[in-house]
Write a protein that holds these residues in place. Structure first.
Motif, PDB file in Angstrom:
ATOM      1  N   LYS A 149       0.823  -1.200   0.005  1.00  0.00           N
ATOM      2  CA  LYS A 149       0.013  -0.078  -0.080  1.00  0.00           C
ATOM      3  C   LYS A 149       1.088   1.245  -0.129  1.00  0.00           C
ATOM      4  O   LYS A 149       0.578   2.226  -0.892  1.00  0.00           O
ATOM      5  N   GLY A 185      -3.890  -7.916  -8.073  1.00  0.00           N
ATOM      6  CA  GLY A 185      -5.376  -7.263  -7.957  1.00  0.00           C
ATOM      7  C   GLY A 185      -5.214  -6.051  -7.206  1.00  0.00           C
ATOM      8  O   GLY A 185      -5.995  -4.955  -7.492  1.00  0.00           O
ATOM      9  N   THR A 186      -4.562  -5.995  -6.111  1.00  0.00           N
ATOM     10  CA  THR A 186      -4.239  -4.780  -5.143  1.00  0.00           C
ATOM     11  C   THR A 186      -3.581  -3.544  -5.984  1.00  0.00           C
ATOM     12  O   THR A 186      -4.087  -2.499  -6.357  1.00  0.00           O
ATOM     13  N   HIS A 188      -3.942  -3.421  -9.533  1.00  0.00           N
ATOM     14  CA  HIS A 188      -5.003  -2.930 -10.434  1.00  0.00           C
ATOM     15  C   HIS A 188      -5.959  -2.105  -9.921  1.00  0.00           C
ATOM     16  O   HIS A 188      -6.252  -0.944 -10.340  1.00  0.00           O
ATOM     17  N   GLU A 189      -6.190  -2.146  -8.511  1.00  0.00           N
ATOM     18  CA  GLU A 189      -7.465  -1.389  -8.070  1.00  0.00           C
ATOM     19  C   GLU A 189      -7.008  -0.283  -7.544  1.00  0.00           C
ATOM     20  O   GLU A 189      -7.434   1.108  -7.718  1.00  0.00           O
ATOM     21  N   GLY A 190      -5.427  -0.184  -6.974  1.00  0.00           N
ATOM     22  CA  GLY A 190      -4.988   0.933  -6.467  1.00  0.00           C
ATOM     23  C   GLY A 190      -4.355   1.975  -7.529  1.00  0.00           C
ATOM     24  O   GLY A 190      -4.414   3.164  -7.181  1.00  0.00           O
ATOM     25  N   ALA A 192      -4.925   1.455 -10.835  1.00  0.00           N
ATOM     26  CA  ALA A 192      -5.664   1.786 -12.168  1.00  0.00           C
ATOM     27  C   ALA A 192      -4.884   2.094 -13.488  1.00  0.00           C
ATOM     28  O   ALA A 192      -4.128   1.075 -13.564  1.00  0.00           O
ATOM     29  N   LEU A 207      -7.652 -11.538 -14.428  1.00  0.00           N
ATOM     30  CA  LEU A 207      -7.723  -9.806 -13.883  1.00  0.00           C
ATOM     31  C   LEU A 207      -8.334  -9.187 -14.785  1.00  0.00           C
ATOM     32  O   LEU A 207      -8.225  -7.843 -14.709  1.00  0.00           O
TER      33      LEU A 207
END
Length: 399
Positions: A149, A185-186, A188-190, A192, A207
């Motif tokens: 993160k 996945g993280t 991809h989400e975080g 963009a 994904l």
């Protein structure tokens, strides 16, 4: 079962394998494994690694996987038809303790290039996951999630970097398959659109990410035995690639013989034909400056070309490179171990490299001597002479 799909590998394995099918179907090769971390004892896990190897060799491509591969513009239908019949065979792999009794293991892969090329990436992933699930059982991944993160926030939230894009290149040295999927996945989400894609074909499929990759060192190394005279082998490899892909997958790898030798061969024709070049050893800033100057000397606008950086990157290093070269060319960054195996314990630095092709030694003499692997000192000396490569510290021994 650590690897449950033959798509769980890097894209460049498929792109190279298609060339092998069409142009070198009879080539015979040998690969060797090396753990560069001192003091790592892998011997207790040999039986478990062998079990995972046999599970890997039980896999076939499913119809859905074949349909996905067939959807790619640069994949030929006959190659997909071949993959529909394909299965890895464990008879080509030997896994034994090192005769030095030092805790190291030997993995030798010997056989037809067409039938062994897909071993490298999943075998490295297997060794990694077997090692960490035995030495770090039940590891709490909270620290890994915190670090991930922080990396996402640093790249996403720092002003001036909204166009800086990274890709996941971490299959070979990932902590585990499940962690790799969570990381992708993280990201991809975080991130963009700041996530360009992934080298892992299975994750790209699962994904909805863009699969990324072109060619690896083994492709150019093999041409030392497959091409015309040795001095012309790098040119022959690039021409064979262009013949196969007709302008697609146009990123050339620059460090099999060092950058100086690469630039001697990468003339105006290749400068215009290929989309860009990839850095994988040596000082990336010095490398980039020399490549951009080479484009200018060959009357090619560097702003139309891509520099791909992929050597031991982390997010701060990506940002430094982006700041230095932004606006002067197009940029791409592949981040591997720092994304997929930064969970606390020290990652393994393991590789599987081609060492022979058609019975002849082959080698890489990159701009980072510690990355070199060859079993034949006389051949290394000959290679240096042929490509006019200065004498550096000796190639890393394998034994």
């Amino acid at each position: 079962m650590i690897v449950s799909s033959l798509l769980d590998t890097d894209l460049y394995k498929f792109s190279m394998m298609q060339v092998v099918l069409h142009q070198y179907p009879a080539a015979q090769v040998e690969y060797r494994f090396k753990c560069r971390n001192p003091g790592i004892n892998l011997v207790p896990y040999i039986d478990e690694i062998r079990e995972e190897l046999h599970a890997l060799c039980s896999l076939h491509f499913t119809q859905a996987e074949l349909d996905y591969l067939r959807s790619w513009r640069f994949i030929k239908s006959d190659f997909v038809d071949f993959l529909g019949l394909f299965q890895l065979n464990a008879k080509y792999v030997q896994i034994t303790p090192s005769p030095l009794n030092n805790g190291e293991i030997e993995i030798r892969i010997c056989g037809p290039w067409l039938h062994t090329i897909l071993y490298e990436v999943p075998l490295l992933a297997i060794v990694n996951e077997v090692y960490f699930r035995n030495t770090q059982p039940g590891l709490d991944l909270t620290e890994g999630r915190r670090r991930l993160k922080e990396k996402i926030a640093l790249l996403r939230d720092t002003p001036g970097y909204h166009d800086c894009r990274i890709a996941d290149y971490g299959t070979r040295r990932r902590y585990s398959r499940e962690w790799h999927r969570e990381v992708a996945g993280t990201l991809h989400e975080g991130l963009a659109t700041q996530l360009a894609g992934t080298s892992n074909v299975w994750l790209a499929w699962q994904l909805g990410l863009r699969p990324l990759g072109t060619l690896a060192h083994e492709y150019l190394q093999a041409h030392q035995a497959l091409g015309p005279r040795l001095r012309d082998s790098q040119v022959a490899a690039l021409e064979a690639w262009a013949k196969e892909y007709r302008g697609d997958l146009g990123i050339a790898l620059s460090d099999v013989y060092g950058l100086t030798a690469f630039l001697r061969d990468f003339d105006m024709y290749f400068c215009k034909l290929f989309d860009g070049t990839r850095h994988d050893s040596g000082d990336p800033f010095a490398w980039g400056e020399r490549v951009l100057a080479h484009y200018q000397a060959n009357r090619v606008d560097p702003r139309s070309k891509i520099l791909v950086f992929s050597d031991s990157l982390d997010i701060p290093k990506v940002m430094q490179l982006y700041k230095h070269f932004h606006g002067r060319c197009q940029l791409a960054f592949g981040v591997g171990t720092n994304l997929t195996n930064d969970v606390g314990p020290r990652p393994l630095n393991i590789v599987i490299k081609m060492v022979r092709c058609n019975g002849q030694p082959v080698a890489k003499l990159s701009d980072s001597p510690g990355k070199n692997m060859c079993e034949d000192d006389a051949y290394i000396a000959y290679l240096r002479q042929v490509f006019d490569i200065p004498v550096l510290p000796e190639a890393e021994p394998i034994g």
